[in-house]
Design an enzyme around this catalytic site. Structure first.
Site, PDB file in Angstrom:
ATOM      1  N   ARG B  10       0.831  -1.210   0.000  1.00  0.00           N
ATOM      2  CA  ARG B  10       0.000   0.000   0.000  1.00  0.00           C
ATOM      3  C   ARG B  10       0.862   1.255   0.000  1.00  0.00           C
ATOM      4  O   ARG B  10       1.967   1.261   0.537  1.00  0.00           O
ATOM      5  CB  ARG B  10      -0.895   0.004   1.253  1.00  0.00           C
ATOM      6  CG  ARG B  10      -1.905  -1.152   1.277  1.00  0.00           C
ATOM      7  CD  ARG B  10      -3.326  -0.661   1.103  1.00  0.00           C
ATOM      8  NE  ARG B  10      -3.632   0.441   1.993  1.00  0.00           N
ATOM      9  CZ  ARG B  10      -4.217   0.298   3.176  1.00  0.00           C
ATOM     10  NH1 ARG B  10      -4.531  -0.906   3.614  1.00  0.00           N
ATOM     11  NH2 ARG B  10      -4.491   1.337   3.920  1.00  0.00           N
ATOM     12  N   CYS B  11       0.324   2.326  -0.596  1.00  0.00           N
ATOM     13  CA  CYS B  11       1.023   3.602  -0.605  1.00  0.00           C
ATOM     14  C   CYS B  11       1.228   4.081   0.833  1.00  0.00           C
ATOM     15  O   CYS B  11       0.334   3.899   1.652  1.00  0.00           O
ATOM     16  CB  CYS B  11       0.242   4.644  -1.408  1.00  0.00           C
ATOM     17  SG  CYS B  11       0.928   4.799  -3.079  1.00  0.00           S
ATOM     18  N   PRO B  12       2.389   4.647   1.172  1.00  0.00           N
ATOM     19  CA  PRO B  12       3.450   5.105   0.259  1.00  0.00           C
ATOM     20  C   PRO B  12       4.529   4.072  -0.037  1.00  0.00           C
ATOM     21  O   PRO B  12       5.580   4.428  -0.583  1.00  0.00           O
ATOM     22  CB  PRO B  12       4.048   6.269   1.045  1.00  0.00           C
ATOM     23  CG  PRO B  12       3.934   5.841   2.473  1.00  0.00           C
ATOM     24  CD  PRO B  12       2.665   5.033   2.573  1.00  0.00           C
TER      25      PRO B  12
END
Lengths: 382, 70
Positions: B10-12
């Site tokens: 998942r971001c970041p």
């Protein structure tokens, strides 16, 4: 990350763009209005007439504050309900002219959800600073079958003020009514004329939650999208929270009386945040227009930082802020506003100030932030 | 082509993976990031702009090409 860091001296609520703390005038008016405001203002008895007088006074106050006629003002149960009524009612009223709803890419989700329910819409983009592409807007509103155009007065996420006057001019030339979502502007900054429908939300200016405002100018065709017996005039769905409406109106008048002074004070604090964050936090992008912006709102994104971790860490230090990062959204998608601008969406923080925000609050926030960001980056191995 | 596989992250995290890999990418070379987080499509070009690198484009869904400029 350092969770044991000493809590800042006093908590600071910096999320006024979601809901501002209740204005003292709102509190006072709310208490006073409980006396008569429980009755149904549409009933033909003495208690009903007292409630009706409260409603009429509140309506007149708001109409006066916004420079519109009293019979153009409707109170609804929230800003979201008002936005839905504006979009769906505005479109229904123009069904003979067309079906398309033209709107900016940075509208509030309430407007976008209404657009999605309607089904036929065209989106107009913004630049890197979050300002509407006026040329694309002119082309879009003058296209065939456009029923309504919608433009937020200023971005609720990045604060960039939109060219409402020019957008309204383009709409007038095309004969298309303009709906302006003024939730972030009313009480903070003037909204240029030229619109046909406008909505606002009392909790954004220091009024109580649960009061939305819909203004439909004379000559604008509006048709109720809801079940009801009066199809041509907006009405709340069910009973109105009259004491809250009275408090919303009284606080709006009070807020507008101090708005110019407050705008100068808060705008200087936002300038300080913009400059200090850019100087003290490495790999940060302060987003939104630095000059054409709301006085009380600033947004920045920190590279390599998880937005949710940042919110929680700031909360532990006593600072309430919000974020447009995907990890903080129920949809797990990044903010459509940040996406439309093409700016970094992770590590995003929105700081929004109010009349209770002091210089000391801002300085404490600015003193704590670089260490908090560095701590999260260190934990992520950056 | 150098590939950074950030699928399932998942971001970041995909951006962190890219930034960590960058020093080992020769200047002028293209690195391909594979990421299925919806924020990557926005944040990889934004990272390139902030860090002065070139965003080449997305050759396929979930793939993003970045050229090292400096």
């Amino acid at each position: 990350m350092e969770y044991t860091a000493e809590q800042a001296a006093a908590p600071a609520y910096l999320d006024a763009a979601t809901a501002a703390p209740l204005h003292p005038v709102a509190r006072q008016a709310l208490t006073a209005a409980l006396e008569d405001g429980w009755a149904d203002p549409d009933r033909l008895h003495a208690a009903g007439r007292r409630a009706q007088r409260l409603r009429e006074a509140a309506t007149a106050t708001v109409a006066d504050a916004l420079g519109v006629r009293a019979d153009e003002v409707t109170f609804l149960s929230s800003g979201t309900a008002a936005a839905h009524a504006a979009v769906l009612g505005g479109l229904a009223g123009r069904a003979r002219a067309g079906r398309t709803f033209v709107h900016s890419a940075i509208e509030h989700s309430a407007v976008l959800h209404a657009a999605a329910r309607h089904g036929d819409s065209a989106e107009v983009g913004v630049d890197l600073r979050g300002r509407l592409d006026l040329d694309a807007w002119r082309t879009a509103v003058s296209g065939p079958g456009v029923a309504l155009a919608g433009l937020i007065s200023a971005s609720h996420e990045v604060g960039t003020v939109q060219p409402v006057a020019a957008a309204a001019e383009a709409c007038a030339e095309a004969g298309v009514p303009l709906y302006v979502d003024a939730a972030q502007s009313v009480g903070h900054a003037p909204v240029p004329p030229g619109w046909s429908l406008l909505t606002a939300s009392a909790r954004k200016w220091g009024g109580p939650p649960g009061v939305g405002l819909l203004v439909v100018r004379k000559g604008t065709r509006w048709l109720s999208p809801y079940p009801g017996d009066d199809l041509h005039r907006p009405r709340p769905q069910g009973a109105l929270d009259l004491p809250a409406v009275v408090a919303a109106a009284a606080s709006l008048r009070a807020v507008l009386a101090e708005a110019q002074t407050e705008a100068v004070r808060l705008s200087a604090l936002v300038d300080r945040i913009r400059a200090t964050v850019a100087a003290t936090v490495p790999d940060v992008e302060v987003v939104g227009d630095p000059a054409e912006r709301l006085p009380h709102l600033v947004t920045f994104s920190c590279l390599y930082v998880d937005g949710e971790a940042l919110l929680h860490a700031l909360d532990r230090h006593g600072f309430a802020v919000s974020s447009g990062s995907s990890c903080t959204a129920s949809t797990l998608r990044p903010s459509h506003v940040l996406e439309a601008m093409g700016v970094l969406s992770h590590g995003n923080v929105r700081v929004s100030l109010h009349r209770g925000t002091t210089e000391a609050d801002v300085d404490r926030f600015l003193a704590v932030l670089p260490g908090v960001v560095a701590g999260i980056r260190k934990e992520a191995g950056m | 082509m150098i590939e950074v596989d950030s699928r399932g992250r998942r971001c970041p995290l995909p951006i962190i993976d890219l930034a960590r890999r960058m020093p080992s990418v020769p200047v002028g070379e293209v690195v391909r990031v594979l990421a299925d987080d919806p924020a990557a499509a926005n944040d990889i070009p934004a990272w390139c702009r902030m860090k002065g690198q070139e965003y080449v484009g997305s050759p396929a869904e979930g793939a993003y090409d970045v050229r090292r400029l400096s």
